[in-house]
Design an enzyme around this catalytic site. Sequence first.
Site, PDB file in Angstrom:
ATOM      1  N   LYS A   9       0.861  -1.355   0.037  1.00  0.00           N
ATOM      2  CA  LYS A   9      -0.106   0.041  -0.041  1.00  0.00           C
ATOM      3  C   LYS A   9       0.886   1.258   0.037  1.00  0.00           C
ATOM      4  CE  LYS A   9      -3.688   2.649   0.803  1.00  0.00           C
ATOM      5  NZ  LYS A   9      -4.524   3.153  -0.231  1.00  0.00           N
ATOM      6  N   CYS A  62      -4.444   9.460   0.074  1.00  0.00           N
ATOM      7  CA  CYS A  62      -3.527   8.589   0.078  1.00  0.00           C
ATOM      8  C   CYS A  62      -2.356   9.114  -0.433  1.00  0.00           C
ATOM      9  CB  CYS A  62      -4.033   7.444  -1.085  1.00  0.00           C
ATOM     10  SG  CYS A  62      -5.070   6.283  -0.215  1.00  0.00           S
TER      11      CYS A  62
END
Length: 418
Positions: free
Chosen positions: A214, A268
Site C-alpha cells: 500500500k 492517500c
Amino acid sequence: MADELQRICVVGLGYVGVPTAAMLASKGLDVVGVDVEPARVAAVNAGAPHIDEPGLEALVRNAVGRGGLHAQLEVPAADAFIIAVPTPLDCKQKPDLQHLRDAVASVARVLVPGNLVVVESTSPVGTTEAACAWLAEVRPALSFPHLAGEQSDIRVAYSPERVLPGNILFELVNNDRVVGGVTPACAQAASSMYRLFVQGECALTTARTAELVKLTENAFRDVNLAFANEISQVCDALDISPWQVIELANRHPRVDLLRPGPGVGGHCVAVDPWFLIHAAPRLTPLVQAARQVNDDRPQWVVDRVLSASEGLANPKVACLGLAYKANVSDLRESPAMRIVDRLELELPGTVLVVDPHIASLPDEFEGRRVELVNRDEALGVADIIIVLTDHREFLDIERDRLANKRLIDTRGLWDGWD
C-alpha cells in the site's frame, strides 16, 4: 469461511467504510456500520450518506430499506469486522494510530472464537501484528495469530483499499485486492470474505507485505507526480509548454509521465509516503525529495499569481476549483485549499472560489476574504484566473470570456490555446 458469515461489522463510516458496508449489504449480508460521529450514523440510517459519490446514495438507500444495513455508535457482536478508520499524520508527519487503537479495542470487547478481523486503514509495516497484541491486551482469554499461529481463536488480516473518489463503487468491485494475513489461514479467511463482492483477483500474502505494498503504490505515484511538477517548472522557466513536453515524452514506449498540477492531494498520495519515510528515514531520500517538491508546489503557484498581479492596485483573483481532483467534492489534503489560504493572506481584496461540487466553503475560510461564487460571476469580475481543478464544468469556457484576463492554468485545461 464465507458460508459462515452472517453479520459483518464495518468500523469507520468514511470514504471507504460506507461503500464497503453498502456493497456487502447488497450481497445479502447483515451489515452494521459503526462510527463515533452521530451525524454520520444518522446519515447512513436515513439512506443519505455524507459522502458525495456516484451511485452510493442509491446503494445505501436500498440496503437500508431492505434492512440489510444499519449504523450505530457501538460495535456489536459479528462474524467479521472490517476496520476502516483514519490514520492521520501528526504535526511532525508521523503516523497517528490512536483512532485505529480505539477501534481495535472496541472490536476486541465483542470477539468470540472463529471471528475474523481485517484492518483496511493505511498503516506502517507491522501494525497488523501490533493490532493482534492490542486485541490480546483486552481479551487475554482468547488466542491470536501473532502468538498462536494457525491454531488461533481469531483470524487477523490486512487488506488496503485501492479506490479513487468519483469511481469508488466500480473500483471496489473490479480492482485486484491484496490480502495479507498474519498467518496463511488468516489470509484465506479474509479473501473468502472479499470474494463475496470483489470480482478482481485477491492476491494473498503476509500482513507485513500487504502493508508495504500500500505504501509503495502511493509513494510511486507521489514520485511520478513530483517529477511531472518539476518538469513543468523547468518548462515555465524556459517558456515551453509542459503539456506538450509530457505528451511527446509519453510517446516513448517506456515513458509514462503523469500530468502536473497545483500540488498533490487526497487521502492517500499526499499522506502515505510519510508512513514509508517514518519507517526508514535513512533509506528513503528519493521519497522525501518527492514529498518536498509536491509540498512546495502550492507556494510556486502562489508566487506565479503574485507575479501576475504586478501593476494591479487591487487585483481580483478567481480560483477555479477547490477539490483535490476533478468532478468530486473531496477537499482532503487539497492543494487548492492551501493556495486559496495563502492568496487571501498575501493579496488585497477578496479571493473568489468557484467549485460547482461544493455547497459552502470550509469552516477555515469563515470570516475571511474568501467568497464562493458561480463561474459566470467569477469570469466577469476577475483580473486573474487560476485553474486549480479540472472539473468538467470548466471545460467549455469560451475563449473570448477570458480576453484580457491574466491566466494561470495548473491543469492544462487551456492547453493549445494561443
